[in-house]
Motif scaffolding. Structure first.
Motif, short mmCIF file in Angstrom:
data_model
loop_
_atom_site.label_atom_id
_atom_site.label_comp_id
_atom_site.label_asym_id
_atom_site.label_seq_id
_atom_site.Cartn_x
_atom_site.Cartn_y
_atom_site.Cartn_z
N GLU B 198 -62.81 59.02 10.14
CA GLU B 198 -63.94 59.60 9.43
C GLU B 198 -63.78 59.37 7.93
O GLU B 198 -64.71 58.97 7.25
N GLU B 201 -64.48 55.80 6.99
CA GLU B 201 -65.91 55.50 7.02
C GLU B 201 -66.61 56.09 5.80
O GLU B 201 -67.49 55.46 5.20
N GLN B 202 -66.23 57.33 5.41
CA GLN B 202 -66.86 57.97 4.24
C GLN B 202 -66.65 57.13 2.99
O GLN B 202 -67.56 56.97 2.18
N ARG B 205 -68.81 54.00 3.01
CA ARG B 205 -70.20 54.32 2.69
C ARG B 205 -70.39 54.63 1.21
O ARG B 205 -71.28 54.12 0.55
N LEU B 471 -63.85 49.09 12.32
CA LEU B 471 -63.29 50.30 11.71
C LEU B 471 -61.97 50.70 12.37
O LEU B 471 -61.00 51.03 11.70
#
Lengths: 499, 499
Positions: B198, B201-202, B205, B471
């Motif tokens: 997570e 991915e944050q 982004r 990922l």
């Protein structure tokens, strides 16, 4: 190289024969057009040979755009061109959106980058611009990609047709890639709604992260050939029957049981819908939320409430430009919503319909027509287009929905409506394995086949609930678009698979 | 209600018969265990009847957790319990991670919420706690969900086994949901890597949004029965042959042609891999980037460089707790990386291998073994585990890869390596329809079948390039995990489809 891209080289080889034939004819037609354009360019180039300024314009040779060198030149974003840059020389790249010839000595070129446009002026002069260069400019096809070098100037009168209120006095003009003379689509159309879409998703993410939710990804390949219920896309998974996930429901609940507390997912959802309607897609972007609840599923409604009011506020405050642009193509009334979202029980809704002369089964579901009517009645009475209807009959909800404590014919569930159309469905889930088994049996499901799911509630499952939203539908209803296809770049419906 | 959840009620009904039978036996076994636990609880309850403090503990009746009422009580997050709350009465909810009986008059209970734990102390006293209540506590099964009300106190000695350095002196203790006495999995294991995931991915982004990229979603249902190349999952789409997208490659390029400038997508990618290895999955989360380039595909490498250095920095600085926890289970050396990522040409790599006695075809590809060795050589010479190898032979890249301007045997492409394993593949793409057609033909692809793709470059296509990352693989290699399955909550490989 165990490349992740290498393997995708076959993806396009995928049109059926009928389409392929049609496409072949189209390609041939396009090729001819393009040859004509290239010939015209060659002519322009030939006449430029005798031009002392011939170095200031022309088609960039292919090798120059094959990553030959890094020059260190800086390109200015068209969106940042303003009066502060007056008298400065800038280099911009964009698409030639409009080309207007005034005379043999003067031409205008509107160049677009993303959503910004600027007017570029070519006037024959003794230092930079020859008549041949003006001819080269007016010979460009629309949407060709160009590099423009020039000096920023401030025009006497405001410019109506462009976003930027300065002009560029052109000194150099190079064509990077020529477009076909006849364009089949309006590029701004395609870009518009996706931008909106992106904004909605950003707000959703930011809000949930700020409230302690963790983003997860769950598998889209799930076991089984589905029995009954909504249609699924089936496939063969290495010899096992599999299908595409219709929702991350079970996985997000398992994540809650695994101690995540609050989770969300933004991901592909697949429905083999037969409905060819304005609001159904076979593949859409689902926003799914699941969270522990302490006492009451209203805690889930509270999240919906805060999330959507924040999203609407943000869109209204920060996306005026985009909303205006949509409004021009598709006039719509701004969405009416309250600071605290209205909540009505299902029975209150049934009562309102009854008063308006519409009889609805209090233990059944509302059909689309009844939902639309109720939306209108609620708007008249409560002055809002956005509201929550809760405590639905148990019979019309999935087996994993928690029954009401005081009446097992009703359930701890809710739907959320925008402009009379349902966009969200949510509920408290059954977290007690015995009750879940009982409910599954009551719904005619063979509990053996969902054993892993039921088991996941045996190892310390907290009370929890959640909801699911289709991103495209939210955008469609917020903007009152008449068709969900306008909210998706590459929509999938029962007939459309390409492109 | 045209519910989005309603329709998913069938998803779990999806196990094959053999599994179903096995599961049925398991369910039966579990049910018996649970009945025994319930009986024990009933006994405890019976003996509590004569207890004046019986209202201070017990199993919460089902109806109380069916959203009966909103009490207005406030629950404190376990992670926020600290010395500042000393002497205050708090209410917490979590899973009973450990239960220790000291005597008939005293017990400890460690309660966990997300990644935080606190020690709760039960001591028989005259105001709140009876011996029956202590018995009730010690009779709870691990991982049962409990509500604890008590007063925060500061212990004399530091507490070793919990994250919070205060205790809760219990006054009330209610069980919300009992867990099975025997737990099949370690819940912390499951939660750990996904948290890491997570975070990665944050950062991805946030970084891309800050650099002007727009997030898009492209369809996963694409036309065709793929011919040759990597295996795809095929399915029937309303009578048309379709397959699951192996990459958003073509769609992200079309978005660039549509004027988006810079796009990215985080979404499901499907590969019908037969490889049962430590680093292949059949379904994974792909991070895909595509962007206009001005002059050189090094502009894409620059984004990779800044993005990954930012991501590594962030993980090292902000995820110490999570990394330590991984390190305890799976000791690993911290990743070595440079401020400016090392870039070597493919031929330089070939040369280094040659010097080490390994012959590699300079127009072929590197196999996994050669990549591993090169990773070791690079580490020795340049002191980095993270580097970019560029200018690959054209023959080993997809047809849409731009050839080098000075040597058509090589291409404007690159791979990125972590610890000797490839994680990213990227390149400049061919944006000139004629060259694209020529390259497709040279690669044996029937151009008729990719007409819509080639056409999209006829209407004003800017030079562009991009890359794709898995990922799970990034997380695996950053943490030097030995198996990609450890980075996914519900991994999919050629054998695993459930759960």
């Amino acid at each position: 190289m165990a490349s992740t891209e290498q393997e995708s080289s076959q993806t396009p080889a995928n049109l059926n024969k009928k389409q392929a034939k049609k496409e072949a004819q189209k390609v041939e037609r396009l090729r001819k057009q393009q040859e004509a354009a290239a010939a015209a360019a060659a002519t322009a180039l030939a006449s430029a040979e005798a031009d002392p300024f011939s170095g200031n314009y022309g088609d960039v040779p292919t090798e120059e755009i094959q990553s030959k060198a890094v020059s260190g030149r800086q390109w200015t974003e068209i969106g940042s061109l303003d009066a502060e840059l007056a008298e400065r020389t800038v280099l911009i790249r964009g698409a030639a959106q409009a080309i207007r010839s005034v005379s043999k000595k003067m031409a205008f070129l509107v160049v677009r980058q993303y959503v910004s446009t600027v007017q570029c002026v070519l006037v024959v002069n003794k230092e930079w611009v020859s008549p041949q260069m003006v001819k080269f400019a007016t010979g460009l096809s629309k949407e060709s990609i160009v590099d423009v070098e020039g000096v920023v100037s401030i025009p006497k009168d405001p410019i109506k047709g462009t976003t930027q209120q300065v002009e560029v006095q052109v000194r150099k003009l190079y064509c990077i890639n020529r477009a076909m003379p006849n364009l089949p689509i309006n590029i701004e159309d395609a870009a518009r709604s996706e931008m909106e879409f992106e904004k909605a998703e950003q707000i959703f993410r930011r809000f949930l992260l700020s409230e302690g939710f963790v983003g997860i990804h769950t598998p889209k390949l799930v076991p089984g050939s589905s029995e009954g219920g909504a249609a699924v896309f089936k496939l063969d998974y290495k010899g096992q029957p599999a299908c595409l996930a219709q929702s991350p429901q079970l996985y997000k609940q398992m994540a809650i049981c695994g101690g995540f507390g609050r989770v969300f997912e933004v991901g592909s959802v697949f429905r083999a819908e037969d409905s060819y309607t304005h609001r159904h897609l076979c593949e859409f972007v689902g926003l799914d939320v699941e969270m522990e609840i302490k006492e009451h599923y209203f805690e889930v409604c509270d999240v919906v409430d805060r999330l959507f009011v924040a999203m609407f506020d943000y869109l209204n405050e920060n996306c005026k430009k985009e909303l205006d642009s949509i409004n021009r193509q598709n006039p719509f009334e701004p969405l009416k919503y309250l600071r605290n979202t209205l909540r009505l029980t299902f029975l209150e809704g049934v009562e309102m319909l009854k008063e308006a002369g519409i009889e609805v089964d209090p233990f059944g579901d509302l059909n689309t027509e009844a939902e639309k009517t109720l939306g209108r009645l609620v708007r008249e009475k409560y002055d809002t287009d956005f509201y929550i209807l809760y405590r639905y009959p148990l019979a019309v909800r999935p087996f994993y929905t928690m029954p009401c404590y005081d009446d097992p014919a009703y359930s701890n569930s809710f739907d959320v409506f925008i402009r009379g159309e349902e966009i969200i469905s949510g509920a408290q889930r059954v977290h007690l394995p015995e009750l879940l088994t009982k409910r599954a049996e009551a719904c005619g499901i063979d509990v053996k086949t969902i054993a892993t799911y039921i088991d996941s509630f045996r190892y310390g499952a907290p009370p929890h609930g959640g909801f699911g939203v289709g991103l495209e539908r939210v955008v469609m209803l917020f903007c009152a678009l008449n068709n969900i296809r306008k909210t998706s770049l590459f929509p999938r419906d029962p007939q459309r698979l390409v492109p």
